[in-house]
Scaffold this active site. Structure first.
Site, PDB file in Angstrom:
ATOM      1  CE  LYS A  67      13.569 -27.288 -22.601  1.00  0.00           C
ATOM      2  NZ  LYS A  67      13.946 -28.696 -22.887  1.00  0.00           N
ATOM      3  CG  ASP A 103      16.800 -30.336 -21.133  1.00  0.00           C
ATOM      4  OD1 ASP A 103      16.116 -30.801 -20.206  1.00  0.00           O
ATOM      5  OD2 ASP A 103      16.393 -29.436 -21.899  1.00  0.00           O
TER       6      ASP A 103
END
Length: 273
Positions: A67, A103
């Protein structure tokens, strides 16, 4: 483009991922001739993997540490990806790979489903852990309501990125060392972002009557010891599979351009969320 499109979740290890089940369920309902796989890719392998992808690739889902490793490989980043410094979704465009962070959407929607209207701007939040997921939680506090947060960090000296996210999200942040965790479990929202087992040592500090809901993002083997103790004391739990579901729904929409069939994706989970 017509014909088979490809997407995948990358990480190491990656065999435990539920993302293939969620995305494939969406493709079936949307009648898309797409494939979605789980592919073992390390941080070192990522540049070469991206460089070798063909035009059939629509997008990627990323786990940590990818990420953050993907950031220098992108042509552009959307707002939450900029705010958090973390990308869990890559969409391939004519101008190159673009990074997104769904997210944040996963946290917001999961907490709202479980806590409804319990959180306001007067609410407080405690976040266990200080990594990329913690930054996504900080970004989620703005739509959820709380403007004050305590982050309990195992390495308080390494929280510069976290402080930048809090500033951008308009959240007043205080960072405390891990040993202080027991004193900060009385918040209106508690989110544990640490790996499995790390929070086991603070189970005995769970309040007798937890004030707010707990989201523990560890979904493998859920409920965790912390979640079991929270529930045993009458506290509200936010199912981490709900967070996984809604971040995946955001990915489906970004990659396909179509509304995600959330109910069908929910049904593909091993337990209800």
């Amino acid at each position: 483009m017509s014909g088979l499109r490809r997407a995948a979740v990358l990480g190491s290890p990656i065999g435990h991922s539920l993302s293939p089940a969620l995305h494939r369920a969406a493709y079936e309902v949307l009648d898309l001739d797409w494939s979605y796989d789980a592919i073992e890719v390390t941080q070192e392998d990522l540049p070469g993997f991206l460089a070798g992808l063909g035009p059939e690739w629509a997008g990627l889902s990323l786990t940590m540490p990818l990420k953050t490793a993907v950031l220098p490989l992108l042509a552009d980043r959307a707002s939450y990806a900029v705010l958090t410094g973390a990308v869990n979704t890559v969409v391939f465009t004519d101008h190159g790979p673009v990074g997104y962070n769904t997210d944040v959407r996963g946290v917001v929607t999961a907490v709202q489903e479980a806590a409804r209207e319990r959180l306001t701007t007067a609410s407080t939040a405690t976040i266990l852990g200080a990594g990329a997921t913690a930054r996504s939680v900080l970004a989620a506090l703005e739509p959820l309501g709380p403007t004050d947060a305590v982050v309990v960090a195992r390495r308080p000296e390494a929280t510069a990125d976290l402080r930048l996210t809090a500033e951008g999200a308009g959240v007043r942040l205080r960072v405390v060392p891990w040993d202080d965790a027991p004193a900060h479990l009385h918040a209106d929202l508690v989110v544990s972002t640490v790996p499995a087992g790390v929070a086991d040592g603070i189970v005995d500090a769970v309040p007798a009557h937890p004030r707010g809901p707990l989201l523990d993002v560890v979904y493998a083997g859920w409920p965790t010891a912390l979640a079991r103790a929270w529930q045993a004391h009458g506290g509200v739990l936010v199912n981490p599979l709900a967070m996984l579901l809604h971040q995946a729904a955001g990915q489906v929409e970004l990659m396909t351009g179509l509304p995600a069939p959330v109910d069908a994706m929910r049904a593909a989970l091993p337990t209800p969320a």
